[in-house]
Write an enzyme that holds these catalytic residues in place. Structure first.
Site, mmCIF file in Angstrom:
data_model
loop_
_atom_site.group_PDB
_atom_site.id
_atom_site.type_symbol
_atom_site.label_atom_id
_atom_site.label_comp_id
_atom_site.label_asym_id
_atom_site.label_seq_id
_atom_site.Cartn_x
_atom_site.Cartn_y
_atom_site.Cartn_z
ATOM 1 N N GLU A 131 9.185 0.814 11.190
ATOM 2 C CA GLU A 131 10.240 1.823 10.971
ATOM 3 C C GLU A 131 9.565 3.172 11.101
ATOM 4 O OE1 GLU A 131 13.319 1.245 10.680
ATOM 5 O OE2 GLU A 131 13.544 -0.780 9.894
ATOM 6 N N CYS B 2 13.629 10.243 7.674
ATOM 7 C CA CYS B 2 13.437 9.894 9.086
ATOM 8 C C CYS B 2 14.714 9.925 9.918
ATOM 9 C CB CYS B 2 12.834 8.500 9.146
ATOM 10 S SG CYS B 2 13.758 7.337 8.123
ATOM 11 N N LYS C 299 0.840 -1.198 0.000
ATOM 12 C CA LYS C 299 0.000 0.000 0.000
ATOM 13 C C LYS C 299 0.875 1.248 0.000
ATOM 14 C CE LYS C 299 -1.825 2.686 2.924
ATOM 15 N NZ LYS C 299 -1.619 3.902 2.133
ATOM 16 N N GLU D 240 9.636 15.549 16.042
ATOM 17 C CA GLU D 240 10.040 15.369 14.647
ATOM 18 C C GLU D 240 9.298 16.389 13.786
ATOM 19 O OE1 GLU D 240 8.614 11.991 12.274
ATOM 20 O OE2 GLU D 240 10.706 11.655 11.723
HETATM 21 P P1 NAD Z 1 2.065 8.237 7.960
HETATM 22 O O1 NAD Z 1 2.262 7.356 9.129
HETATM 23 O O2 NAD Z 1 1.000 9.243 8.021
HETATM 24 O O3 NAD Z 1 1.769 7.358 6.655
HETATM 25 C C1 NAD Z 1 2.632 6.320 6.223
HETATM 26 C C2 NAD Z 1 1.823 5.282 5.481
HETATM 27 O O4 NAD Z 1 0.945 4.644 6.396
HETATM 28 C C3 NAD Z 1 0.922 5.830 4.387
HETATM 29 O O5 NAD Z 1 0.844 4.865 3.361
HETATM 30 C C4 NAD Z 1 -0.422 5.982 5.097
HETATM 31 O O6 NAD Z 1 -1.517 5.934 4.216
HETATM 32 C C5 NAD Z 1 -0.420 4.780 6.004
HETATM 33 N N1 NAD Z 1 -1.142 4.901 7.257
HETATM 34 C C6 NAD Z 1 -1.341 6.003 8.028
HETATM 35 N N2 NAD Z 1 -2.011 5.674 9.150
HETATM 36 C C7 NAD Z 1 -2.219 4.336 9.099
HETATM 37 C C8 NAD Z 1 -2.853 3.396 9.971
HETATM 38 N N3 NAD Z 1 -3.405 3.774 11.121
HETATM 39 N N4 NAD Z 1 -2.894 2.102 9.604
HETATM 40 C C9 NAD Z 1 -2.329 1.688 8.447
HETATM 41 N N5 NAD Z 1 -1.728 2.527 7.571
HETATM 42 C C10 NAD Z 1 -1.669 3.837 7.899
HETATM 43 O O7 NAD Z 1 3.489 8.889 7.691
HETATM 44 P P2 NAD Z 1 3.882 9.927 6.534
HETATM 45 O O8 NAD Z 1 3.489 11.271 6.973
HETATM 46 O O9 NAD Z 1 3.432 9.441 5.221
HETATM 47 O O10 NAD Z 1 5.472 9.773 6.548
HETATM 48 C C11 NAD Z 1 6.274 10.485 7.388
HETATM 49 C C12 NAD Z 1 6.660 9.684 8.612
HETATM 50 O O11 NAD Z 1 7.292 8.466 8.237
HETATM 51 C C13 NAD Z 1 7.662 10.403 9.470
HETATM 52 O O12 NAD Z 1 7.308 10.285 10.820
HETATM 53 C C14 NAD Z 1 8.961 9.669 9.209
HETATM 54 O O13 NAD Z 1 9.911 9.764 10.222
HETATM 55 C C15 NAD Z 1 8.495 8.291 9.006
HETATM 56 N N6 NAD Z 1 9.481 7.531 8.220
HETATM 57 C C16 NAD Z 1 10.231 6.576 8.863
HETATM 58 C C17 NAD Z 1 11.202 5.872 8.190
HETATM 59 C C18 NAD Z 1 12.041 4.822 8.871
HETATM 60 O O14 NAD Z 1 12.653 4.012 8.175
HETATM 61 N N7 NAD Z 1 12.107 4.795 10.188
HETATM 62 C C19 NAD Z 1 11.425 6.127 6.838
HETATM 63 C C20 NAD Z 1 10.664 7.123 6.219
HETATM 64 C C21 NAD Z 1 9.679 7.805 6.922
#
Ligand code: NAD
Length: 485
Positions: free
Chosen positions: A254, A288, A180, A387
């Site tokens: 992650e 991240c 997804k 963050e």
């Molecule tokens: P997000 O959590 O809002 O969304 C990430 C993904 O999860 C999207 O596909 C979203 O549609 C889905 N999603 C959101 N809530 C969900 C839920 N309750 N259940 C299932 N799926 C869900 O994050 P974002 O704003 O898209 O990305 C930024 C965040 O991602 C930042 O906090 C960043 O640090 C983190 N990130 C972490 C890593 C890592 O490897 N640790 C890498 C990249 C980004």
């Protein structure tokens, strides 16, 4: 400009009509123009995708039962097809999330094929089965089997690279996957689907279901899923962990970060500005692991603030498709407002802004924001603790090495980090004491051979390296018949 329109979803190894009529519209981060759309997957589409992945996995002659070498041949074709689309993948990612094109070419065009090959090699070179002489007279067969149907949920910031941190090991191990992508970055995900179709991935081995949080939650809890691999925010990760806990479903998370760059008193920061930029502001601050808390020794504090301010002030802001651009736009209007909220908070809490803070002049369209540096603040400031996920640095003073390590470790997160010094041994000693999953010395780069991931609120589990393969495998023990007599 012609827009990129996909009428169908990639489910069950083929392009299939979506069951709903909703579409996900994508806008260009640099000029806000509509650049394309794809169907939004409904719950019925998710059922079909999981059903297809389930049948493919459970097929007694299917993907999961093939020899690693046979899967490696298909994955090599997949890698080749991805490479053939590499330039277009990089272009789509840059337009969607503002990633400078030189970075997209490296991380988004190049990394996926590299990861497929790395994990195929790992699977074909290491035995998945061993016979152990027992202590009680018998012999035991111990094997690693694929964990099953994987739900892979990824964010928009490095959409291809992050997808293949999951797809590489999962597919090589023999799992089948429902991926997804985030709504902001669906166009590159559909190019991936084109590559998978062209490579002839067997039916159901990879399915792509674009949608938002509701669809993500539905997928996580779907009864046909055996394992969840999630990259995204800590808040979403917490919900997913709770759901997987209730379901007793294995999960890798992650999540977010607020890493520290410890600049030791002997560091030649001016001599490694490229590396410092990559470790602190890559992808417009939307990575991240970035070291967004910069810890500077008090006896060099002003000089270091000036060096960083000069660096940040001269970064070229512009169209992410321009190879000279260092800072592109943020992914969306919402993300820019969120970062602007943090900048306002930093100012209201009394931090000194040495550069940035505004929307750059001459950019009437697109979600641009000047990279920003805060000085004269401590580790308790909101901008030092939370963050931000944008180009904003906090430069925090410290008195001695001990205090620097203690400030670095005083965080809810523990994902990345860097140590900067003229003395590599000294820097490695400090790096060992930083409570974090990964630390770079005088640079930061995720190498595929080494595990990447976080502790504390940065997540659970590891990706990359052989350690990134194991979450997609389960151990199976067969006690062989006892010796006759
Ligand atoms: P997000 O959590 O809002 O969304 C990430 C993904 O999860 C999207 O596909 C979203 O549609 C889905 N999603 C959101 N809530 C969900 C839920 N309750 N259940 C299932 N799926 C869900 O994050 P974002 O704003 O898209 O990305 C930024 C965040 O991602 C930042 O906090 C960043 O640090 C983190 N990130 C972490 C890593 C890592 O490897 N640790 C890498 C990249 C980004």
């Amino acid at each position: 400009m012609t827009t990129i329109e996909y009428p169908q979803l990639y489910i069950g190894g083929d392009w299939t009509a979506p069951t709903g009529s909703d579409r996900i519209e994508v806008r260009c981060a640099a000029n806000e123009d509509r650049i394309g759309s794809v169907p939004r997957a409904s719950r019925v589409d998710i059922d079909a995708a999981v059903g297809s992945a389930r049948s493919a996995f459970d097929d007694p002659d299917g993907w999961s039962t093939w020899e690693p070498k046979e899967r490696a041949e298909v994955l090599e074709r997949f890698a080749t097809e991805l490479e053939a689309r590499g330039e277009e993948t990089a272009r789509r990612v840059s337009m969607q999330n503002g990633m400078p094109i030189w970075m997209a070419q490296q991380f988004e065009a190049g990394f996926p094929a590299l990861l497929l090959r790395y994990y195929s090699d790992l699977m074909t070179s290491a035995a998945v089965e061993e016979t152990r002489p027992g202590m009680l007279g018998g012999t035991t067969l111990v094997s690693r089997q694929p964990v099953g149907v994987v739900a892979a949920i990824v964010p928009w910031n490095v959409p291809q690279g992050i997808s293949f941190l999951k797809l590489g090991p999962a597919l090589a191990a023999g799992c089948t996957v429902v991926l997804k992508p985030a709504e902001e970055t669906v166009l590159d995900a559909f190019l991936m689907a084109e590559a998978a179709a062209a490579a002839g991935l067997p039916e159901g081995v990879l399915n792509i279901v674009p949608g938002g949080r509701d669809i993500g939650e539905y997928l996580v809890e779907h009864p046909g899923i055996d394992k969840v691999s999630f990259t995204g925010s800590t808040i979403a990760g917490r919900w997913i962990a709770e759901a997987c806990g209730r379901l007793l479903r294995p999960v890798t998370l992650e999540l977010g970060g607020k890493s520290a760059a410890i600049i030791l008193d002997d560091a030649d920061l001016a001599g490694c500005l490229e590396q410092f930029f990559a470790a602190t502001m890559l992808n417009n601050g939307q990575v991240c692991y970035l070291s967004t808390r910069v810890l500077a020794p008090r006896n060099r504090y002003n000089e270091i603030v000036d060096t960083i301010t000069d660096l940040v002030r001269t970064l070229k802001i512009g169209d992410p498709l321009d190879p000279e651009t260092k800072i592109g736009p943020l992914v969306s209007a919402r993300q820019r407002e969120r970062v602007e909220g943090y900048i306002a908070k930093g100012q209201s809490e009394g931090a000194r802004m040495t550069t940035g803070g505004s929307r750059p002049k001459g950019f009437d369209r697109g979600w641009f924001l000047e990279p920003t540096v805060f000085a004269d603040l401590d580790n308790n400031a909101t901008v030092s603790r939370e963050e931000i996920f944008g180009p904003v640095l906090s430069v925090i003073p410290y008195t001695d090495e001990r205090e620097a390590i203690s400030i670095a470790n005083d965080s809810d997160y523990g994902l990345g980090g860097t140590v900067w010094s003229a003395d590599a041994d000294r820097a490695v000693k400090v790096a060992r004491r930083v409570r974090s999953g990964t630390v770079g010395v005088n640079h930061y780069l995720n190498d595929p051979v080494a595990p990447f991931g976080g502790i504390k609120q940065s997540g659970i589990g590891r990706e990359l390296g052989p350690e990134g393969l194991h979450p997609f495998q389960v151990f199976k023990t067969v006690y062989l018949p006892p010796p006759a007599g």
